[in-house]
Write a protein that holds these residues in place. Structure first.
Motif, short mmCIF file in Angstrom:
data_model
loop_
_atom_site.label_atom_id
_atom_site.label_comp_id
_atom_site.label_asym_id
_atom_site.label_seq_id
_atom_site.Cartn_x
_atom_site.Cartn_y
_atom_site.Cartn_z
N PHE A 136 -2.66 13.10 9.31
CA PHE A 136 -2.78 12.38 8.04
C PHE A 136 -2.65 10.87 8.30
O PHE A 136 -1.58 10.29 8.11
N PRO A 137 -3.72 10.24 8.77
CA PRO A 137 -3.64 8.82 9.15
C PRO A 137 -3.13 7.90 8.05
O PRO A 137 -2.48 6.88 8.34
N ILE A 138 -3.40 8.25 6.79
CA ILE A 138 -2.95 7.39 5.70
C ILE A 138 -1.43 7.28 5.68
O ILE A 138 -0.87 6.26 5.23
N LEU A 139 -0.73 8.29 6.17
CA LEU A 139 0.73 8.26 6.18
C LEU A 139 1.24 7.23 7.17
O LEU A 139 2.28 6.58 6.94
N GLU A 140 0.55 7.06 8.27
CA GLU A 140 0.95 6.02 9.23
C GLU A 140 0.75 4.64 8.63
O GLU A 140 1.57 3.74 8.81
N GLU A 141 -0.34 4.48 7.89
CA GLU A 141 -0.60 3.20 7.23
C GLU A 141 0.47 2.89 6.18
O GLU A 141 0.80 1.73 5.92
N ARG A 142 1.02 3.93 5.56
CA ARG A 142 1.99 3.76 4.48
C ARG A 142 3.41 4.08 4.95
O ARG A 142 4.28 4.36 4.15
N ALA A 143 3.67 4.04 6.24
CA ALA A 143 4.93 4.52 6.81
C ALA A 143 6.17 3.91 6.17
O ALA A 143 7.18 4.59 5.97
N SER A 144 6.11 2.63 5.82
CA SER A 144 7.28 1.96 5.26
C SER A 144 7.29 1.95 3.73
O SER A 144 8.23 1.45 3.11
N GLN A 145 6.25 2.53 3.13
CA GLN A 145 6.13 2.53 1.67
C GLN A 145 6.97 3.64 1.07
O GLN A 145 7.11 4.72 1.64
N LYS A 146 7.55 3.39 -0.11
CA LYS A 146 8.32 4.42 -0.80
C LYS A 146 7.40 5.57 -1.19
O LYS A 146 6.30 5.36 -1.71
N ALA A 147 7.86 6.79 -0.98
CA ALA A 147 7.04 7.96 -1.26
C ALA A 147 6.65 8.05 -2.73
O ALA A 147 5.55 8.50 -3.06
N GLY A 148 7.53 7.60 -3.60
CA GLY A 148 7.25 7.67 -5.03
C GLY A 148 6.11 6.79 -5.48
O GLY A 148 5.58 6.96 -6.58
#
Length: 249
Positions: A136-148
């Motif tokens: 899921f490459p988008i998760l690496e891009e958003r690694a520091s973003q809050k899940a909510g």
């Protein structure tokens, strides 16, 4: 019923499954939802449970994962009986579970959510997180973003990624396409296909019954908390009675 779809809910004699549910009775408190439910998942197999609303589909998954009131029967995973055990114990056996709702820690970052998925490990191998990022490459891009703050589709990917952190032998997914925009539904199914193709057994409850049966190896139709049909996914799709009663014609 046509000759294609079968009411026999168990595998042929001699064919063992990694997961075997037999005569399962379960519910919530004093309310019994499931009665004598049988279900199997072979090693590496992709199995879908479909049926009308209120049929008990999600309850089957929750019962396997120790989240309901056990009332009878057996749940065997990899030759070990796990019925009536706590989820924390069942995780150690090699089962990952993604519920339909509230399946991420909204206040934690993406990476922190993934780390929570491996909380039972003394040390977290970095390659486990990288494996999820590769899926899921988008998760690496958003690694520091809050899940909510993620979109619905991204949250679903995160929930699946967290469940994969322990490299489970069986991944259970409850309505993975629920709430997703139509253009994301196919992408989600494609990702599940790839997870299964890489060797992880999949047991899924899905509202998009036709698409799920089209993709899975075998399907179960559950009605009023009991087995109704079991067969290959394509056979259920082609069965006139199943199609008219449960798939909208």
């Amino acid at each position: 019923m046509s000759e294609q779809a079968s009411r026999d809910a168990t595998l042929p004699e001699g064919e063992a499954g990694i997961l075997a549910v037999r005569d399962l009775d379960a519910g919530y408190g004093d309310l019994q939802v499931l009665t004598d439910v049988d279900l199997d998942v072979r090693d590496g197999e992709y199995v879908t449970i479909v049926g009308p609303n209120g049929a008990g589909k999600s309850t089957v998954m929750k019962s396997v994962f120790g989240l309901t009131t056990y009332m009878g029967g057996t749940v065997t995973f990899d030759d070990t009986e796990i019925q009536n055990r706590e989820p924390e114990s069942i995780i150690h056996e090699g089962i990952g579970y993604v519920p339909q709702n509230e399946n991420v820690f909204a206040g934690l970052s993406v990476r922190e959510n993934l780390e929570m998925g491996a909380y039972i490990l003394d040390d977290l191998p970095e390659e486990r997180i990288q494996d999820v990022y590769d899926r899921f490459p988008i998760l690496e891009e958003r690694a520091s973003q809050k899940a909510g703050s993620l979109s619905g589709g991204q949250q679903q990917m995160l929930a699946m990624g967290r469940a994969l952190m322990l490299d489970p032998d069986l991944l259970m997914l409850d309505e993975p396409s629920a709430g997703l925009a139509p253009d994301l539904v196919v992408e989600m199914f494609d990702r599940i296909d790839r997870i299964n193709a890489d060797g992880t057994s999949v047991l899924m409850v899905e509202q998009n019954a036709k698409e799920a049966l089209r993709r899975c190896d075998r399907g179960y139709v559950l009605v009023n908390g009991q087995n109704s049909y079991m067969d290959e996914g394509t056979a259920l799709l082609e069965d006139d009675e199943v199609r008219q009663e449960f798939l909208g014609g």
